[in-house]
Scaffold this motif. Sequence first.
Motif, mmCIF file in Angstrom:
data_model
loop_
_atom_site.group_PDB
_atom_site.id
_atom_site.type_symbol
_atom_site.label_atom_id
_atom_site.label_comp_id
_atom_site.label_asym_id
_atom_site.label_seq_id
_atom_site.Cartn_x
_atom_site.Cartn_y
_atom_site.Cartn_z
ATOM 1 N N HIS A 65 0.876 -1.170 0.000
ATOM 2 C CA HIS A 65 0.000 0.000 0.000
ATOM 3 C C HIS A 65 0.911 1.217 0.000
ATOM 4 N N HIS B 257 1.437 3.858 2.175
ATOM 5 C CA HIS B 257 1.993 4.544 3.347
ATOM 6 C C HIS B 257 3.510 4.678 3.199
ATOM 7 N N ASP C 181 5.975 3.999 5.103
ATOM 8 C CA ASP C 181 6.846 2.912 5.568
ATOM 9 C C ASP C 181 6.828 1.709 4.620
ATOM 10 N N HIS C 182 6.114 1.835 3.519
ATOM 11 C CA HIS C 182 6.109 0.787 2.492
ATOM 12 C C HIS C 182 6.562 1.338 1.142
ATOM 13 N N HIS D 197 -6.198 -2.959 5.258
ATOM 14 C CA HIS D 197 -5.150 -2.515 6.178
ATOM 15 C C HIS D 197 -5.602 -2.842 7.596
HETATM 16 ZN ZN LIG Z 1 0.296 1.010 6.438
#
Ligand SMILES: [Zn+2]
Length: 343
Positions: free
Chosen positions: A119, A121, A123-124, A182
């Motif tokens: 996804h 965000h 941190d990805h 999520h």
């Molecule tokens: Zn996330």
Amino acid sequence: MMWKKRAKQAVLIAIGTLVVAIAALAWLWSDRPNLDDIAWPAPTIASAAIADSVTATWLGVTTLLFDDGETQILVDGFFSRPSLADVVLDRPVENDAATINYVLNEFRMRRLAAIIPVHSHFDHAMDVGAIANRTSASVLGSASTTEIARGAGVPEDQTITVAENQPYKFGRFTVTLLHSRHAPIGWRGSVPLAGTIDAPLTPPQPVSAWREGGSYTVVIEHPQGTTIVQASAGLAGAALSKVPADVVMLGVFGLETLGKSYAEQYWQGFVTATGADSVYPIHFDDYTRPFGDVIPGPKFLGDLTTTASWLDGFRKRWDNDAQLFMPEFGRPIALYAQPVPET
Ligand SMILES: [Zn+2]
């Protein structure tokens, strides 16, 4: 004068409260589980087996490099690691060019065909555009992910906005993105930083600019076997019950805060239903630490020790033949070479 004395008292009380609150937060943040308390073994495999097998190398949080010797695929792309202060204060952050160059060189990403964030965000997906620009890899993901790539100046013919359930071929890998959820770990069961990215996203931007943009379960098939990557602890969609798998990479961030019965449903959807025999928990490390630092996140965001005992229990109850393994940072896992646990 009376009012002056009162005002002085009020200020002292406010300062005292603030100091106590900061001390409490600092304590909460530093209260961490110990990785040594978790009994999951690292997979041990003869290096000859690694040479012949499809490998996955865990690079922290949920970034995983798949490699069959011909083709490489990167699930997620997160090397820049904004600090805790950057995240809490939501101040603008940049891709960290030095770290990205180091990682691409250190882990020999010279045959990278695709970068696939689960996804959007930060941190990805924060570095997917910067990685694509340094390789010829396609960025495959949601419309929000495509806006991240566009904002980084990735050429249009190097981006693919996915159709769910459609297989995409990269060398001998076939990758399918299934609709996923999520983990509902935001305020009152919401998804944190939900919503979509609707225009090209060019850093510097605050981390809150990287909106979720929809989440996927990533199915990576290869003639040797099938691995499922579920990075966020959202319950499985119905489509997954028809996907047999050998290996599951199971995101556990925040899982403990969602309760044991939720965790059990999560396990059943991804492990029991797919029949996987190897399970690697991921997304248990503090994502505000520099690249390469593997330190479990603070307990109040989800206690890994409790999660581990729950998963061990579910495994014994539902999937006694399956094994839980602790991934080791930067060390290739021979996915289908029957890893044997250390005794
Ligand atoms: Zn996330």
